[in-house]
Design a protein around this motif. Structure first.
Motif, PDB file in Angstrom:
ATOM      1  N   ALA A   8      36.834  53.602  35.915  1.00 30.32           N
ATOM      2  CA  ALA A   8      35.498  52.861  35.723  1.00 30.32           C
ATOM      3  C   ALA A   8      34.858  53.507  37.143  1.00 30.32           C
ATOM      4  CB  ALA A   8      35.652  51.827  36.096  1.00 30.32           C
ATOM      5  N   GLY A   9      33.780  54.386  36.603  1.00 29.82           N
ATOM      6  CA  GLY A   9      32.884  54.443  37.431  1.00 29.82           C
ATOM      7  C   GLY A   9      31.543  54.822  36.890  1.00 29.82           C
ATOM      8  N   ASN A  10      30.567  55.585  37.842  1.00 28.61           N
ATOM      9  CA  ASN A  10      29.060  55.325  37.457  1.00 28.61           C
ATOM     10  C   ASN A  10      29.450  57.443  36.017  1.00 28.61           C
ATOM     11  OD1 ASN A  10      27.980  53.730  38.196  1.00 28.61           O
ATOM     12  ND2 ASN A  10      28.814  54.985  40.641  1.00 28.61           N
ATOM     13  N   MET A  11      28.388  56.584  35.174  1.00 27.20           N
ATOM     14  CA  MET A  11      28.466  57.608  33.999  1.00 27.20           C
ATOM     15  C   MET A  11      27.085  57.620  33.124  1.00 27.20           C
ATOM     16  SD  MET A  11      31.281  59.308  33.467  1.00 27.20           S
ATOM     17  CE  MET A  11      31.197  60.005  32.044  1.00 27.20           C
ATOM     18  N   ILE A  12      26.189  56.730  33.896  1.00 26.71           N
ATOM     19  CA  ILE A  12      24.897  56.684  33.368  1.00 26.71           C
ATOM     20  C   ILE A  12      24.495  58.271  33.632  1.00 26.71           C
ATOM     21  CG2 ILE A  12      22.826  55.526  33.263  1.00 26.71           C
ATOM     22  CD1 ILE A  12      24.526  52.896  34.716  1.00 26.71           C
ATOM     23  N   TYR A  13      24.608  58.848  32.521  1.00 24.89           N
ATOM     24  CA  TYR A  13      23.501  59.994  32.791  1.00 24.89           C
ATOM     25  C   TYR A  13      22.523  60.084  31.692  1.00 24.89           C
ATOM     26  CZ  TYR A  13      26.397  60.717  36.962  1.00 24.89           C
ATOM     27  OH  TYR A  13      27.121  61.090  37.679  1.00 24.89           O
ATOM     28  N   PRO A  14      21.031  61.254  32.033  1.00 24.35           N
ATOM     29  CA  PRO A  14      20.784  61.185  32.872  1.00 24.35           C
ATOM     30  C   PRO A  14      20.554  60.665  34.078  1.00 24.35           C
ATOM     31  CG  PRO A  14      19.301  62.195  30.681  1.00 24.35           C
ATOM     32  CD  PRO A  14      20.302  61.535  30.493  1.00 24.35           C
ATOM     33  N   ILE A  34      17.446  62.620  45.910  1.00 20.69           N
ATOM     34  CA  ILE A  34      18.393  60.903  45.562  1.00 20.69           C
ATOM     35  C   ILE A  34      18.016  61.247  44.741  1.00 20.69           C
ATOM     36  CG2 ILE A  34      18.090  58.121  44.863  1.00 20.69           C
ATOM     37  CD1 ILE A  34      18.658  58.941  47.794  1.00 20.69           C
ATOM     38  N   ALA A  35      19.736  60.382  43.871  1.00 20.26           N
ATOM     39  CA  ALA A  35      19.511  60.377  41.939  1.00 20.26           C
ATOM     40  C   ALA A  35      20.181  59.010  41.575  1.00 20.26           C
ATOM     41  CB  ALA A  35      20.655  60.409  41.146  1.00 20.26           C
ATOM     42  N   SER A 166      22.558  65.599  35.918  1.00 23.59           N
ATOM     43  CA  SER A 166      23.370  65.042  35.016  1.00 23.59           C
ATOM     44  C   SER A 166      24.613  65.042  35.200  1.00 23.59           C
ATOM     45  CB  SER A 166      23.245  65.423  33.464  1.00 23.59           C
ATOM     46  OG  SER A 166      24.167  64.549  32.530  1.00 23.59           O
ATOM     47  N   HIS A 167      25.323  64.751  35.492  1.00 20.11           N
ATOM     48  CA  HIS A 167      26.835  65.558  35.860  1.00 20.11           C
ATOM     49  C   HIS A 167      26.594  66.456  36.885  1.00 20.11           C
ATOM     50  CE1 HIS A 167      28.971  62.875  32.805  1.00 20.11           C
ATOM     51  NE2 HIS A 167      28.099  62.505  31.806  1.00 20.11           N
ATOM     52  N   GLY A 168      26.550  67.184  37.576  1.00 22.94           N
ATOM     53  CA  GLY A 168      26.452  68.222  38.905  1.00 22.94           C
ATOM     54  C   GLY A 168      25.106  69.009  38.501  1.00 22.94           C
ATOM     55  N   GLY A 169      24.766  68.916  36.722  1.00 18.49           N
ATOM     56  CA  GLY A 169      23.620  69.970  37.187  1.00 18.49           C
ATOM     57  C   GLY A 169      21.806  69.401  36.396  1.00 18.49           C
TER      58      GLY A 169
END
Length: 195
Positions: A8-14, A34-35, A166-169
């Motif tokens: 489980a983790g946060n995968m709501i991107y972008p 802040i994201a 999104s994912h570090g970018g």
């Protein structure tokens, strides 16, 4: 296509990457990137930001009860990243990134002049959630750069070239794919040409 199950983790991107400015005098003005932010209510207009208690801005926002969400764009991507990785304990981020302090209309926290949209907020609640605490806030004023208004006073944020995370970018937004309600909109009947 096969799905792989992850923990489980946060995968709501972008996500929006915003610069939140805080403080009530020049001695404690700061910016934090802040994201974890978004809309939570329309009437009254409310938003939230989630902040780690260890961050320098956390105590400033908690003590003053105010902050400004400054939307970001491609011209601010370096400042957006810098304000997320450097601490206001050690650096004056306005000075380091050549950002202009602008007086807000309803709160003491400063706005960032270079941002196309500044959203002034007053904290309503602080909700401890674990790694982050959520500051829910009422939006008390919105300031927009008139550069993005057309002749009918319609605002075009897309012309400011907003960015997301999104994912570090950091990414620019692509082409428009539709508008709200386009999937159910009735097609306009074309007028037949008279012979």
């Amino acid at each position: 296509m096969t799905k792989i199950s992850w923990k489980a983790g946060n995968m709501i991107y972008p996500l929006p990457a915003v610069m939140v400015s805080c403080g009530n005098c020049k001695d404690n003005y700061n910016i934090i990137t802040i994201a974890w932010t978004g809309t939570i209510c329309t009437n009254p207009p409310m938003t939230y930001i989630s902040v780690k208690p260890s961050r320098h801005s956390y105590d400033i926002i908690k003590e003053t009860g105010e902050f400004v969400i400054n939307l970001t764009c491609e011209s601010l991507v370096k400042a957006t990243d810098y304000c997320g990785v450097k601490s206001g304990r050690d650096f004056d981020k306005f000075k380091e990134m050549n950002l202009t302090i602008e007086k807000a209309t309803k709160v003491d926290a400063p706005m960032i002049k270079e941002s196309p949209v500044n959203i002034e907020c007053k904290v309503k609640d602080i909700i401890p959630l674990g790694s982050h605490d959520m500051f829910t806030a009422e939006v008390v004023a919105v300031n927009i750069d008139d550069e993005y208004l057309d002749e009918n006073n319609s605002f075009h944020l897309n012309k400011a070239k907003p960015i997301c995370y999104s994912h570090g970018g950091y990414f620019g937004l692509g082409k428009k794919l539709g508008h709200f309600g386009f999937s159910v909109a009735k097609k306009k009947k074309s007028k037949r040409k008279r012979k």
